[in-house]
Scaffold this motif. Sequence first.
Motif, PDB file in Angstrom:
ATOM      1  N   ALA A  68      35.988  43.856  33.729  1.00  8.37           N
ATOM      2  CA  ALA A  68      37.031  44.242  32.776  1.00  8.37           C
ATOM      3  C   ALA A  68      38.375  43.622  33.126  1.00  8.37           C
ATOM      4  CB  ALA A  68      37.140  45.772  32.713  1.00  8.37           C
ATOM      5  N   TYR A  69      38.785  43.715  34.388  1.00  9.99           N
ATOM      6  CA  TYR A  69      40.092  43.139  34.708  1.00  9.99           C
ATOM      7  C   TYR A  69      40.043  41.620  34.688  1.00  9.99           C
ATOM      8  CZ  TYR A  69      39.002  42.247  39.709  1.00  9.99           C
ATOM      9  OH  TYR A  69      38.472  41.786  40.882  1.00  9.99           O
ATOM     10  N   ALA A  70      38.924  41.042  35.031  1.00  8.01           N
ATOM     11  CA  ALA A  70      38.829  39.584  35.061  1.00  8.01           C
ATOM     12  C   ALA A  70      38.770  38.989  33.655  1.00  8.01           C
ATOM     13  CB  ALA A  70      37.603  39.166  35.864  1.00  8.01           C
ATOM     14  N   SER A  71      38.366  39.797  32.678  1.00 12.07           N
ATOM     15  CA  SER A  71      38.167  39.257  31.334  1.00 12.07           C
ATOM     16  C   SER A  71      39.450  39.152  30.515  1.00 12.07           C
ATOM     17  CB  SER A  71      37.152  40.122  30.577  1.00 12.07           C
ATOM     18  OG  SER A  71      37.702  41.393  30.297  1.00 12.07           O
ATOM     19  N   THR A  72      40.528  39.768  30.961  1.00 14.92           N
ATOM     20  CA  THR A  72      41.748  39.744  30.151  1.00 14.92           C
ATOM     21  C   THR A  72      42.391  38.373  30.111  1.00 14.92           C
ATOM     22  OG1 THR A  72      43.230  40.331  31.961  1.00 14.92           O
ATOM     23  CG2 THR A  72      42.228  42.164  30.723  1.00 14.92           C
ATOM     24  N   GLY A  73      42.264  37.621  31.200  1.00 18.48           N
ATOM     25  CA  GLY A  73      42.847  36.298  31.255  1.00 18.48           C
ATOM     26  C   GLY A  73      44.341  36.283  31.545  1.00 18.48           C
ATOM     27  N   HIS A  74      44.926  37.444  31.794  1.00 14.23           N
ATOM     28  CA  HIS A  74      46.359  37.483  32.069  1.00 14.23           C
ATOM     29  C   HIS A  74      46.696  36.929  33.444  1.00 14.23           C
ATOM     30  CE1 HIS A  74      46.951  39.634  28.383  1.00 14.23           C
ATOM     31  NE2 HIS A  74      46.172  40.632  28.792  1.00 14.23           N
ATOM     32  N   LEU A  75      45.830  37.180  34.417  1.00 17.26           N
ATOM     33  CA  LEU A  75      46.007  36.652  35.774  1.00 17.26           C
ATOM     34  C   LEU A  75      44.797  35.803  36.118  1.00 17.26           C
ATOM     35  CD1 LEU A  75      47.171  39.918  37.600  1.00 17.26           C
ATOM     36  CD2 LEU A  75      48.613  38.045  36.799  1.00 17.26           C
ATOM     37  N   ASP A  76      45.037  34.735  36.848  1.00 20.45           N
ATOM     38  CA  ASP A  76      43.910  33.898  37.247  1.00 20.45           C
ATOM     39  C   ASP A  76      43.209  34.490  38.471  1.00 20.45           C
ATOM     40  OD1 ASP A  76      45.532  33.241  39.428  1.00 20.45           O
ATOM     41  OD2 ASP A  76      45.942  31.218  38.737  1.00 20.45           O
ATOM     42  N   ALA A  77      42.051  33.939  38.774  1.00 18.04           N
ATOM     43  CA  ALA A  77      41.219  34.461  39.871  1.00 18.04           C
ATOM     44  C   ALA A  77      41.940  34.392  41.213  1.00 18.04           C
ATOM     45  CB  ALA A  77      39.894  33.710  39.927  1.00 18.04           C
ATOM     46  N   LYS A  78      42.707  33.334  41.438  1.00 15.96           N
ATOM     47  CA  LYS A  78      43.438  33.219  42.704  1.00 15.96           C
ATOM     48  C   LYS A  78      44.438  34.363  42.846  1.00 15.96           C
ATOM     49  CE  LYS A  78      46.659  30.047  43.418  1.00 15.96           C
ATOM     50  NZ  LYS A  78      47.340  28.763  43.730  1.00 15.96           N
ATOM     51  N   THR A  79      45.159  34.678  41.783  1.00 15.28           N
ATOM     52  CA  THR A  79      46.122  35.768  41.826  1.00 15.28           C
ATOM     53  C   THR A  79      45.422  37.096  42.080  1.00 15.28           C
ATOM     54  OG1 THR A  79      47.585  34.552  40.346  1.00 15.28           O
ATOM     55  CG2 THR A  79      47.975  36.923  40.542  1.00 15.28           C
ATOM     56  N   HIS A  80      44.270  37.313  41.439  1.00 16.21           N
ATOM     57  CA  HIS A  80      43.486  38.527  41.706  1.00 16.21           C
ATOM     58  C   HIS A  80      43.182  38.650  43.190  1.00 16.21           C
ATOM     59  CE1 HIS A  80      41.626  38.853  37.389  1.00 16.21           C
ATOM     60  NE2 HIS A  80      42.924  39.074  37.401  1.00 16.21           N
ATOM     61  N   GLU A  81      42.774  37.552  43.802  1.00 17.32           N
ATOM     62  CA  GLU A  81      42.393  37.589  45.214  1.00 17.32           C
ATOM     63  C   GLU A  81      43.602  37.781  46.121  1.00 17.32           C
ATOM     64  OE1 GLU A  81      39.435  38.142  46.113  1.00 17.32           O
ATOM     65  OE2 GLU A  81      38.585  37.752  44.142  1.00 17.32           O
ATOM     66  N   LEU A  82      44.739  37.215  45.754  1.00 18.19           N
ATOM     67  CA  LEU A  82      45.955  37.442  46.544  1.00 18.19           C
ATOM     68  C   LEU A  82      46.359  38.913  46.482  1.00 18.19           C
ATOM     69  CD1 LEU A  82      47.958  34.220  45.598  1.00 18.19           C
ATOM     70  CD2 LEU A  82      46.855  34.729  47.796  1.00 18.19           C
ATOM     71  N   ILE A  83      46.244  39.510  45.303  1.00 20.70           N
ATOM     72  CA  ILE A  83      46.531  40.942  45.176  1.00 20.70           C
ATOM     73  C   ILE A  83      45.532  41.735  46.003  1.00 20.70           C
ATOM     74  CG2 ILE A  83      46.523  42.906  43.579  1.00 20.70           C
ATOM     75  CD1 ILE A  83      47.581  40.888  41.418  1.00 20.70           C
ATOM     76  N   ALA A  84      44.261  41.368  45.920  1.00 19.62           N
ATOM     77  CA  ALA A  84      43.229  42.081  46.680  1.00 19.62           C
ATOM     78  C   ALA A  84      43.501  42.014  48.182  1.00 19.62           C
ATOM     79  CB  ALA A  84      41.855  41.512  46.359  1.00 19.62           C
ATOM     80  N   LEU A  85      43.940  40.863  48.659  1.00 22.14           N
ATOM     81  CA  LEU A  85      44.269  40.745  50.088  1.00 22.14           C
ATOM     82  C   LEU A  85      45.447  41.634  50.465  1.00 22.14           C
ATOM     83  CD1 LEU A  85      43.803  36.960  50.839  1.00 22.14           C
ATOM     84  CD2 LEU A  85      42.650  38.869  51.965  1.00 22.14           C
ATOM     85  N   ALA A  86      46.466  41.661  49.620  1.00 18.22           N
ATOM     86  CA  ALA A  86      47.622  42.516  49.907  1.00 18.22           C
ATOM     87  C   ALA A  86      47.209  43.987  49.931  1.00 18.22           C
ATOM     88  CB  ALA A  86      48.727  42.279  48.877  1.00 18.22           C
TER      89      ALA A  86
END
Length: 113
Positions: free
Chosen positions: A36-54
């Motif tokens: 669901a969050y990946a399908s919006t396209g508002h943030l790219d996969a790299k940004t998702h992973e940077l947030i996940a690391l934080a």
Amino acid sequence: MYLDWSELRKELRAAIGRFGKSQPDFMKGIGAMESAYASTGHLDAKTHELIALAVAVTTRCDGCLSVHAEAAVKHGATREEIAEALAVAITLNTGAALVYSSRALDAFDTLPK
């Protein structure tokens, strides 16, 4: 002190696989949240992973650190980008400590003197 991060990822994936076999509907729900969050396209996969690391830093999850560091690199994150995301996490933790310090003093101030 330092972990074998590759071994941790391997063991974690195996353990989650075993858990998933006992809770398949739950794991489908986790997968649905990720999709669901990946399908919006508002943030790219790299940004998702940077947030996940934080977030992994703030929640102190070694397994999360290992998996999301690997994914961040897969999606093109540099060491410098990861370090900057981690600096944000450190700052957030500092801010939270500041807020709760004021709460601690507030609790103190309510005590009879």
